[in-house]
Design a protein around this motif. Sequence first.
Motif, PDB file in Angstrom:
ATOM      1  N   SER A  22      -8.293   7.810  -3.002  1.00 13.86           N
ATOM      2  CA  SER A  22      -7.805   8.484  -1.802  1.00 13.86           C
ATOM      3  C   SER A  22      -7.077   7.520  -0.867  1.00 13.86           C
ATOM      4  O   SER A  22      -7.405   6.328  -0.820  1.00 13.86           O
ATOM      5  CB  SER A  22      -8.958   9.145  -1.054  1.00 13.86           C
ATOM      6  N   PRO A  23      -6.121   8.032  -0.096  1.00 18.79           N
ATOM      7  CA  PRO A  23      -5.447   7.202   0.904  1.00 18.79           C
ATOM      8  C   PRO A  23      -6.418   6.649   1.951  1.00 18.79           C
ATOM      9  O   PRO A  23      -6.138   5.622   2.570  1.00 18.79           O
ATOM     10  CB  PRO A  23      -4.446   8.161   1.555  1.00 18.79           C
ATOM     11  N   ALA A  24      -7.558   7.292   2.116  1.00 14.82           N
ATOM     12  CA  ALA A  24      -8.561   6.857   3.099  1.00 14.82           C
ATOM     13  C   ALA A  24      -9.431   5.714   2.596  1.00 14.82           C
ATOM     14  O   ALA A  24     -10.329   5.259   3.307  1.00 14.82           O
ATOM     15  CB  ALA A  24      -9.443   8.038   3.499  1.00 14.82           C
ATOM     16  N   GLY A  25      -9.200   5.240   1.368  1.00 18.18           N
ATOM     17  CA  GLY A  25      -9.934   4.087   0.863  1.00 18.18           C
ATOM     18  C   GLY A  25     -11.155   4.406   0.019  1.00 18.18           C
ATOM     19  O   GLY A  25     -11.993   3.534  -0.205  1.00 18.18           O
ATOM     20  N   GLN A  26     -11.239   5.612  -0.507  1.00 15.37           N
ATOM     21  CA  GLN A  26     -12.376   5.994  -1.347  1.00 15.37           C
ATOM     22  C   GLN A  26     -11.951   6.096  -2.809  1.00 15.37           C
ATOM     23  O   GLN A  26     -10.813   6.456  -3.116  1.00 15.37           O
ATOM     24  CB  GLN A  26     -12.937   7.354  -0.901  1.00 15.37           C
ATOM     25  N   LYS A  50       0.824  -1.208   0.000  1.00 14.34           N
ATOM     26  CA  LYS A  50       0.000   0.000   0.000  1.00 14.34           C
ATOM     27  C   LYS A  50       0.860   1.260   0.000  1.00 14.34           C
ATOM     28  O   LYS A  50       0.558   2.217  -0.726  1.00 14.34           O
ATOM     29  CB  LYS A  50      -0.932  -0.015   1.212  1.00 14.34           C
ATOM     30  N   SER A  76      -9.089  -1.261  -0.567  1.00 11.43           N
ATOM     31  CA  SER A  76      -8.154  -1.582   0.506  1.00 11.43           C
ATOM     32  C   SER A  76      -7.001  -2.362  -0.118  1.00 11.43           C
ATOM     33  O   SER A  76      -7.080  -2.806  -1.261  1.00 11.43           O
ATOM     34  CB  SER A  76      -8.828  -2.400   1.607  1.00 11.43           C
ATOM     35  N   ASP A 114      -0.516  12.621  -5.600  1.00 15.81           N
ATOM     36  CA  ASP A 114      -1.774  13.376  -5.601  1.00 15.81           C
ATOM     37  C   ASP A 114      -2.423  13.388  -6.981  1.00 15.81           C
ATOM     38  O   ASP A 114      -3.256  14.224  -7.284  1.00 15.81           O
ATOM     39  CB  ASP A 114      -1.540  14.802  -5.110  1.00 15.81           C
ATOM     40  N   THR A 136     -14.952   1.887  -2.906  1.00 16.54           N
ATOM     41  CA  THR A 136     -13.995   1.794  -1.810  1.00 16.54           C
ATOM     42  C   THR A 136     -12.897   0.828  -2.212  1.00 16.54           C
ATOM     43  O   THR A 136     -13.087  -0.029  -3.083  1.00 16.54           O
ATOM     44  CB  THR A 136     -14.673   1.302  -0.518  1.00 16.54           C
TER      45      THR A 136
END
Length: 121
Positions: free
Chosen positions: A54-58, A30, A73, A39, A71
Amino acid sequence: MTTFFKTAAIAFVLSATAATAQGYQAISDKATFLATLGDKNLSNRLYGVNLAVSPAGQIAGTGAGWEITGTWSWQNGYFCREMNWGGDPIPYNCQLVEFNGQEMRFTTDQGAGDSASFKLR
């Protein structure tokens, strides 16, 4: 968009490979994936796909004029995602990710399926 047309478009985009592009190296974690992506968005202009991961999983963007959401992962060395494209679900799938310095290539079914390549923009 009819379900038939969307299914055909998804299959077409997912099977589009950069057959002549050489020098792809697998990304197996990851942190490397996120550092490589930076970016930038994933873009395939030929098929009108532009995705922000996104790094947040979106996952958010558009494909052939329809909204794409989802989403993701990182699991066991693979990019695993599920998405919705214009109201139609794209099922969960874990994909091999490779990079050649210009394009990121995603191959479904842990590297055994169809591939799609995206420029980083």
